[in-house]
Motif scaffolding. Structure first.
Motif, PDB file in Angstrom:
ATOM      1  N   VAL A  74      -6.867  -9.704 -33.626  1.00 43.60           N
ATOM      2  CA  VAL A  74      -8.271 -10.075 -33.313  1.00 43.60           C
ATOM      3  C   VAL A  74      -8.815  -9.237 -34.623  1.00 43.60           C
ATOM      4  O   VAL A  74      -9.781  -9.573 -34.938  1.00 43.60           O
ATOM      5  CB  VAL A  74      -8.785  -9.619 -32.026  1.00 43.60           C
ATOM      6  CG1 VAL A  74      -8.200 -10.405 -30.891  1.00 43.60           C
ATOM      7  CG2 VAL A  74      -8.488  -8.209 -31.820  1.00 43.60           C
ATOM      8  N   CYS A  92     -13.692  -5.076 -28.401  1.00 42.24           N
ATOM      9  CA  CYS A  92     -14.370  -4.158 -27.666  1.00 42.24           C
ATOM     10  C   CYS A  92     -13.589  -3.038 -26.881  1.00 42.24           C
ATOM     11  O   CYS A  92     -13.691  -2.040 -26.933  1.00 42.24           O
ATOM     12  CB  CYS A  92     -15.404  -4.947 -26.637  1.00 42.24           C
ATOM     13  SG  CYS A  92     -16.820  -5.723 -27.357  1.00 42.24           S
ATOM     14  N   TYR A  93     -12.572  -3.724 -26.457  1.00 47.08           N
ATOM     15  CA  TYR A  93     -11.648  -3.079 -25.725  1.00 47.08           C
ATOM     16  C   TYR A  93     -10.634  -2.109 -26.389  1.00 47.08           C
ATOM     17  O   TYR A  93     -10.446  -0.981 -26.261  1.00 47.08           O
ATOM     18  CB  TYR A  93     -10.710  -3.758 -24.711  1.00 47.08           C
ATOM     19  CG  TYR A  93      -9.948  -3.127 -23.563  1.00 47.08           C
ATOM     20  CD1 TYR A  93     -10.785  -2.752 -22.450  1.00 47.08           C
ATOM     21  CD2 TYR A  93      -8.625  -2.703 -23.672  1.00 47.08           C
ATOM     22  CE1 TYR A  93     -10.033  -1.973 -21.437  1.00 47.08           C
ATOM     23  CE2 TYR A  93      -7.932  -2.367 -22.617  1.00 47.08           C
ATOM     24  CZ  TYR A  93      -8.874  -1.890 -21.427  1.00 47.08           C
ATOM     25  OH  TYR A  93      -8.162  -1.351 -20.404  1.00 47.08           O
ATOM     26  N   GLY A  94     -10.356  -2.753 -27.648  1.00 43.16           N
ATOM     27  CA  GLY A  94      -9.416  -1.944 -28.529  1.00 43.16           C
ATOM     28  C   GLY A  94     -10.372  -0.872 -29.340  1.00 43.16           C
ATOM     29  O   GLY A  94      -9.587   0.044 -29.300  1.00 43.16           O
ATOM     30  N   GLU A 119     -11.413  -8.201 -26.894  1.00 47.43           N
ATOM     31  CA  GLU A 119     -10.103  -7.284 -27.295  1.00 47.43           C
ATOM     32  C   GLU A 119     -10.645  -6.547 -28.396  1.00 47.43           C
ATOM     33  O   GLU A 119     -10.273  -5.253 -28.593  1.00 47.43           O
ATOM     34  CB  GLU A 119      -9.136  -8.153 -27.682  1.00 47.43           C
ATOM     35  CG  GLU A 119      -8.241  -8.998 -26.646  1.00 47.43           C
ATOM     36  CD  GLU A 119      -8.137  -8.011 -25.379  1.00 47.43           C
ATOM     37  OE1 GLU A 119      -7.665  -6.905 -25.452  1.00 47.43           O
ATOM     38  OE2 GLU A 119      -8.322  -8.603 -24.242  1.00 47.43           O
ATOM     39  N   LEU A 126     -14.910  -1.852 -36.052  1.00 43.92           N
ATOM     40  CA  LEU A 126     -14.266  -2.780 -35.003  1.00 43.92           C
ATOM     41  C   LEU A 126     -12.875  -3.059 -35.490  1.00 43.92           C
ATOM     42  O   LEU A 126     -11.916  -3.035 -34.802  1.00 43.92           O
ATOM     43  CB  LEU A 126     -15.007  -4.134 -34.832  1.00 43.92           C
ATOM     44  CG  LEU A 126     -16.297  -4.083 -34.119  1.00 43.92           C
ATOM     45  CD1 LEU A 126     -17.306  -5.233 -34.016  1.00 43.92           C
ATOM     46  CD2 LEU A 126     -16.000  -3.482 -32.637  1.00 43.92           C
ATOM     47  N   ALA A 146      -5.778   0.910 -31.980  1.00 46.63           N
ATOM     48  CA  ALA A 146      -5.279   0.403 -30.414  1.00 46.63           C
ATOM     49  C   ALA A 146      -4.093  -0.426 -30.596  1.00 46.63           C
ATOM     50  O   ALA A 146      -3.180  -0.190 -29.828  1.00 46.63           O
ATOM     51  CB  ALA A 146      -6.374  -0.284 -29.916  1.00 46.63           C
ATOM     52  N   ALA A 147      -3.964  -1.297 -31.728  1.00 53.92           N
ATOM     53  CA  ALA A 147      -2.533  -1.826 -32.134  1.00 53.92           C
ATOM     54  C   ALA A 147      -1.389  -0.708 -32.217  1.00 53.92           C
ATOM     55  O   ALA A 147      -0.264  -1.305 -31.794  1.00 53.92           O
ATOM     56  CB  ALA A 147      -2.745  -2.775 -33.226  1.00 53.92           C
ATOM     57  N   GLY A 156     -10.839   0.469 -35.638  1.00 54.75           N
ATOM     58  CA  GLY A 156     -10.662   0.928 -34.243  1.00 54.75           C
ATOM     59  C   GLY A 156      -9.653   0.000 -33.497  1.00 54.75           C
ATOM     60  O   GLY A 156      -8.909   0.696 -32.648  1.00 54.75           O
ATOM     61  N   THR A 157      -9.577  -1.106 -33.815  1.00 56.69           N
ATOM     62  CA  THR A 157      -8.714  -2.267 -33.028  1.00 56.69           C
ATOM     63  C   THR A 157      -7.247  -1.992 -33.560  1.00 56.69           C
ATOM     64  O   THR A 157      -6.421  -2.227 -32.839  1.00 56.69           O
ATOM     65  CB  THR A 157      -9.131  -3.622 -33.008  1.00 56.69           C
ATOM     66  OG1 THR A 157     -10.533  -3.604 -32.793  1.00 56.69           O
ATOM     67  CG2 THR A 157      -8.264  -4.581 -32.075  1.00 56.69           C
ATOM     68  N   VAL A 165      -1.896  -8.829 -29.972  1.00 58.24           N
ATOM     69  CA  VAL A 165      -3.177  -9.214 -29.732  1.00 58.24           C
ATOM     70  C   VAL A 165      -4.255  -8.415 -30.540  1.00 58.24           C
ATOM     71  O   VAL A 165      -5.207  -9.010 -31.402  1.00 58.24           O
ATOM     72  CB  VAL A 165      -3.624  -9.360 -28.279  1.00 58.24           C
ATOM     73  CG1 VAL A 165      -4.972  -9.616 -28.149  1.00 58.24           C
ATOM     74  CG2 VAL A 165      -2.960 -10.556 -27.686  1.00 58.24           C
ATOM     75  N   TYR A 166      -4.139  -7.093 -30.433  1.00 58.03           N
ATOM     76  CA  TYR A 166      -5.105  -6.314 -31.208  1.00 58.03           C
ATOM     77  C   TYR A 166      -4.890  -6.367 -32.940  1.00 58.03           C
ATOM     78  O   TYR A 166      -5.920  -6.622 -33.734  1.00 58.03           O
ATOM     79  CB  TYR A 166      -4.818  -4.847 -30.932  1.00 58.03           C
ATOM     80  CG  TYR A 166      -5.407  -4.225 -29.496  1.00 58.03           C
ATOM     81  CD1 TYR A 166      -6.494  -4.873 -29.273  1.00 58.03           C
ATOM     82  CD2 TYR A 166      -4.377  -3.550 -28.560  1.00 58.03           C
ATOM     83  CE1 TYR A 166      -7.011  -4.539 -27.798  1.00 58.03           C
ATOM     84  CE2 TYR A 166      -5.013  -3.504 -27.464  1.00 58.03           C
ATOM     85  CZ  TYR A 166      -6.250  -3.882 -26.985  1.00 58.03           C
ATOM     86  OH  TYR A 166      -6.493  -3.341 -25.807  1.00 58.03           O
ATOM     87  N   ARG A 216      -4.781  -5.261 -16.113  1.00 62.82           N
ATOM     88  CA  ARG A 216      -5.363  -5.966 -17.260  1.00 62.82           C
ATOM     89  C   ARG A 216      -4.467  -5.832 -18.483  1.00 62.82           C
ATOM     90  O   ARG A 216      -4.377  -6.688 -19.266  1.00 62.82           O
ATOM     91  CB  ARG A 216      -6.890  -5.455 -17.587  1.00 62.82           C
ATOM     92  CG  ARG A 216      -7.667  -5.935 -18.807  1.00 62.82           C
ATOM     93  CD  ARG A 216      -8.930  -5.547 -18.867  1.00 62.82           C
ATOM     94  NE  ARG A 216      -9.423  -6.334 -19.681  1.00 62.82           N
ATOM     95  CZ  ARG A 216      -9.149  -6.283 -21.168  1.00 62.82           C
ATOM     96  NH1 ARG A 216      -8.305  -5.468 -21.474  1.00 62.82           N
ATOM     97  NH2 ARG A 216      -9.566  -7.160 -22.039  1.00 62.82           N
ATOM     98  N   TYR A 272      -1.675 -14.693 -25.549  1.00 64.21           N
ATOM     99  CA  TYR A 272      -2.567 -14.340 -24.602  1.00 64.21           C
ATOM    100  C   TYR A 272      -2.420 -14.982 -23.088  1.00 64.21           C
ATOM    101  O   TYR A 272      -1.956 -15.973 -23.189  1.00 64.21           O
ATOM    102  CB  TYR A 272      -4.043 -14.725 -25.005  1.00 64.21           C
ATOM    103  CG  TYR A 272      -5.163 -13.696 -24.367  1.00 64.21           C
ATOM    104  CD1 TYR A 272      -5.417 -12.613 -24.807  1.00 64.21           C
ATOM    105  CD2 TYR A 272      -6.048 -14.075 -23.253  1.00 64.21           C
ATOM    106  CE1 TYR A 272      -6.249 -11.483 -24.427  1.00 64.21           C
ATOM    107  CE2 TYR A 272      -6.917 -13.420 -22.790  1.00 64.21           C
ATOM    108  CZ  TYR A 272      -7.014 -11.991 -23.298  1.00 64.21           C
ATOM    109  OH  TYR A 272      -7.908 -11.159 -22.769  1.00 64.21           O
TER     110      TYR A 272
END
Lengths: 389, 389, 389, 389
Positions: free
Chosen positions: A259, D231-233, D229, A230, A237-238, A233-234, A255-256, A382, A357
């Motif tokens: 989190v 999950c989405y990321g 985030e 998690l 995405a960042a 992976g995030t 945000v990524y 979104r 956010y």
């Protein structure tokens, strides 16, 4: 931390030049060229000692509790104060010095960014080093460890060519936040690697204990995989959702990054918990290495440490010894604290997340579904709910 | 552990005599009289080294991996094997030796309970000691610490007067479980006390950092109070709901003991997490004590360690030094492992809970509400759902 | 709630008489005698509608947002306002009315305790009822459900004989807190019973699905047992450690009551989660009861709903239907909200816990171990750390 | 689900043709062309009723408990069985039918993939519909809801052109897993959207209650952001790390898809918990809509429901009414179950994660650090630790 400070300086020095007509970015690029061509090393001195937490820099009884400019000379500035938790400062050539928080008007003296050689006059490193002791005769790599310093800047002179920000308080705050952002993005890679070590240790303990196929062992290893992936992976995405700044340097998604770092931070102790759970009590009470070398006691240890018959008893000793090293030692404690606080504690990430956010947009989804009139145009875009820094 | 082994022996030796006409209880009472009159000390040697976990005692490649009777003489028996995690064995006079698990028919040799002087011939203590180092010049109490031994019984002779069980395999298992039950009841007091130490440390850190009134600090301290008081309160219930055994010794309630111990075990790492969270990173990177005594560095430390102005800087140093001692040290790791595994890990308590809870009765509540016919008479006697050992 | 209000009134009316020479307790006893002799029923109206949460009663735009005395007559008083969440008000004879929070000087009008017949003039019950529908032809007990009212007191006259407090603001606050305490103690019994229902439902679902012996099912049922027994056990400790008040009525221990209620409150949704996890998706998408009665569709349902061959298919239907009733219905939501907020939400218990716990004493343990001088005498009297109300 | 089944069919039909010289992919493309050109709609029928869980398809007492091929004709095949939890089946034109699990040799009859018109002869939809009721006079959108069917295939004929797999058992299992993978990837988008709704509802409740700025409210909203985030990321990372299959269709990363879906699944009940926590008890006991329309009771409700003075009382009613609709209703329960089980429960994702993660590689990191010889070449290529499907 050096790369993160350098990224942040590259963005903010450029913005300062655009806004104020200064020449910080040119200086920065000159310094960077030498840094890259000569393969220099750097840490980062950000965290001020901060005195009484609820007070701002200019409210402290002693202004030095945040590093600040105390004098401006014709050829540079003089700074004073101290930074803590400076990992690897004792072994680097350059110490970038940057602000640690948002600053308000009147706090220009604290809005200083510069790079200082680690052996500059007035720089005092009061070092706390932690080392994992090696097994003398059991072939583990090492010794390895870390070193953090309380870095005192006792009236340190910094020539203009190494000054990248000098009084622009609002950019000082931005520099602090951008460093934190880059640093948290770095953690989306380094924290999962730490989890890999603890996960591998847990899997190794399961093998030694002969319980690899047990249902509860699988549950716990799966938890560790999930934490690592998690976060990692995030972090991807960042990067994918990063944006190019005016300087050309990319800035990862705020945000990524946050989190991901927060998730790692709230799980680190639990990962040590899982390791202890699967290992059993042996890493805590393992007889000392000397007892393995003592010809009177070694036969007893070889006889009674036998567990999974597929694992040679000496490998069992190596495994439990190493798990003791990483989980029952001062280094274990330092790793746990670093897991919580390194790069900013979970609470700091929470502040960054709530601050960036777009909660109004999410609340408008609710209002629309509830039949409550909303003023602004409703949008379901979104990704747009995440404002950039 | 000595008191817990003694309680268990008092119950089971009596039951054995009732069932088999033996005289274990009389021997036990004689030993106990001397023990009490002369104020002796005892630990307990229960946990066998156990070899390959999925195998039973008689299935191991080496039968010595569980302590067992190897010879019966006219004046006593000879035992061999090794026990681990024997806290305080090096500083006691008596080592009670009891089985570590349920036993099946054919495992009578492993169903031995006896008491052995810690300096008996053939007893070898291979000790792992952990000590919290004291501050030399800062007035903290100490040094203190602990010591665990791998206790080898290398053909140890035990005279009849010290043998309290000798081959009755089903009572051997009962003795193992009863010791665990008494020990877990003891933990309902000792674990909350450990929480008190960590909670006090957290509150002290909040004071040093000047953040005592912050909402998130209150949240975390409240969590610690709840962990301590749920465990302690349920321990009281275990006592109140105890039952008198045939021997006259009371046995605490099995479900309450186990839910309490389990709750402590799953929270110990989280408690260290809270301490680290509130303390900040300083306990991990605090300059060494020598730097406080060095006249060159001490002024820097005094100047820059100033935080909450109501707390003298030397007390701040004492506080952070001590928190470093209890959270970044081998002792910290040992405390964490002991918190998980001491008295049996959460998984062992789960087994005890599921094994003694009357789930059929609870399921019958559901069946009745769902309109499904049930065979046995429905009863809503709630306390009756908890079968006694 | 009636018993809890009555207990609280018995304590506070006596204290008021002692302090102010009033005769509240005598009135209370007269009312109680009739109540007991004639087997009356009562609920409790405590929770005011409260208007804007951050404001006190006397700061609200409308003083009626907390129930208060609006007029004093020769033969009694007149009250106005509204209370919410009054469970079972529509089916009781008496509604005790008590304050909902601490009060400050100048808020005497809100410091009223009295009992009102539920059909008194000016009492308006605006009721929200929830009912679990019964299976028509499948033999489940019912229908059953609950009813809560918004209870409006529209200038209700209360004769002196039913007034048990009338303006003593500091005792008004104490009455509010004492009611909450008794109510939370009641919850230490009622909440575990709710867990029993959900646990039984989960065990029944495991049986229907043929997965009773699976490791993860045991893990989850064990979690439920632990939640129930930690709450119930700590409730026993609250009783055992209760103290006799001047009136003769016992007051349970405040810390134990609150940690127990809080633990139940933070676990209720997780218990529904476990039920859903073990049940699988069938309770969510189960064909309607009419389809079981329809001769065209019933054969399909009988054929395809077959699971564990040991459970008759009709019992499987009964089981899934009932689990649908308790977990996919408005009643399920009401149960979940009640589990969080009934008797005060976990946050309210946290406030009570932090307000009554002797954190200084625990901090002094830390100071002593850290070598920090402490002013007050150190004491290790653990039970003494919990101050009584 | 239609898109996920279609993606999986596109990959596997191609692989079958490559391996067996069949023409499934051509048939699939023909069907897809019509589907796209005419803008058809589809659901997916995957989950078999499954009978006794521990038994395989061919071990069930009734072979129909998994949908299977019962006859092969010259122009197609005949299938029989039933699928459950088929969301939206009643409103689509096509029902793709695919296997639900890995299959073993001898289970070729269950290895069937095909598409069936939802009104084909022999298809029986036994529907369970859930609808959120609208406020009649309060302007909320709706009604909206969902419908799931138990879909019975009572000897349904499928012509060859709609058969995309027919007996190739190992590809049947692959198709089942690939559908699950695509479906879980879809969930990395749809689940965070569900969180957005619950988060918006929570923020709206905070506004109504006038507690928006409270520290604990921020804590809880931050938790929801993090769940959404992470999950989405991780879903983004699953896409970025996807691989092109031989058919040209991309397959997302298996570990990222599964850790994301699992994280959503273990948090859904907690999200409802947060909503209830912030809302307070009002959604559970809110007077019915009719009481708002009744001229006798409406003035009381308007007077006493006044909270945050910045929010009109009617909007407060709308807000609490809608939160009641989404959290105290059969739809709420269905959403909760779907959050746990839709797309496969957290346990199924755990199986997928443990089955695809290269734990040996991670264990080798541990062995190397512990000084234990390892046989295979050590590699630190982290991404390589995640094997592709």
């Amino acid at each position: 931390m050096g790369i993160d400070a350098t990224n942040a300086n590259s963005v903010v020095s450029y913005e300062a030049d655009q806004k104020y007509g200064t020449e910080y970015h040119k200086r920065f690029e000159n310094w960077l060229r030498d840094f890259q061509e000569n393969d220099r090393s750097a840490c980062c001195a950000q965290t001020d000692v901060k005195g009484n937490r609820p007070w701002r820099p200019h409210e402290q009884l002693d202004p030095d509790l945040y590093v600040h400019r105390v004098e401006t000379l014709s050829d540079g500035i003089v700074i004073r104060g101290a930074k803590v938790h400076n990992s690897y400062a004792p072994v680097v050539e350059w110490i970038p010095v940057i602000p640690t928080r948002r600053l308000v008007e009147g706090e220009g003296d604290w809005a200083v960014s510069c790079v200082v050689p680690s052996d500059a006059e007035g720089v005092k490193l009061i070092v706390s080093a932690t080392q994992i002791s090696t097994h003398k005769n059991l072939g583990a790599p090492g010794p390895y460890g870390g070193a953090d310093s309380l870095t005192v800047f006792d009236n340190v002179f910094v020539p203009w060519e190494h000054v990248f920000l000098n009084g622009e308080y609002e950019l000082g705050g931005r520099l602090a936040l951008l460093f934190a952002l880059y640093h948290r993005h770095s953690y989306t890679g380094c924290k999962p690697a730490m989890t890999d070590v603890l996960m591998g240790a847990s899997a190794l303990m399961a093998e030694c204990n002969g319980i690899e196929g047990k249902s509860h062992v699988g549950d716990k290893l799966a938890e560790m995989i999930c934490t690592a992936e998690l976060c990692y992976g995030t972090g991807i995405a960042a990067g994918i959702n990063g944006e190019k700044s005016a300087s050309g340097t990319y800035i990862p998604d705020i945000v990524y990054c946050n989190v991901s770092r927060r998730h790692a931070g709230i799980n680190i102790y639990h990962e040590f918990d899982i390791l202890a759970d699967i290992a059993g009590g042996m890493p805590a009470t393992l007889p000392r290495e000397g007892d393995w070398e003592n010809e009177e006691t070694r036969p007893y240890l070889e006889k009674y440490m036998m567990r999974n018959p597929k694992v040679p008893v000496e490998d069992q000793h190596r495994a439990f010894r190493w798990v003791q090293d990483i989980s029952c030692s001062d280094m274990a404690g330092v790793t746990q604290y670093a897991g919580v606080h390194g790069g900013g504690s979970p609470r700091m990430e929470q502040i960054a997340i709530l601050g960036s956010y777009n909660m109004e947009k999410v609340k408008n989804i609710a209002k629309r579904l509830a039949g409550i009139p909303i003023k602004e145009k409703y949008s379901c875009d979104r990704l747009g709910t995440i404002p950039k820094l």
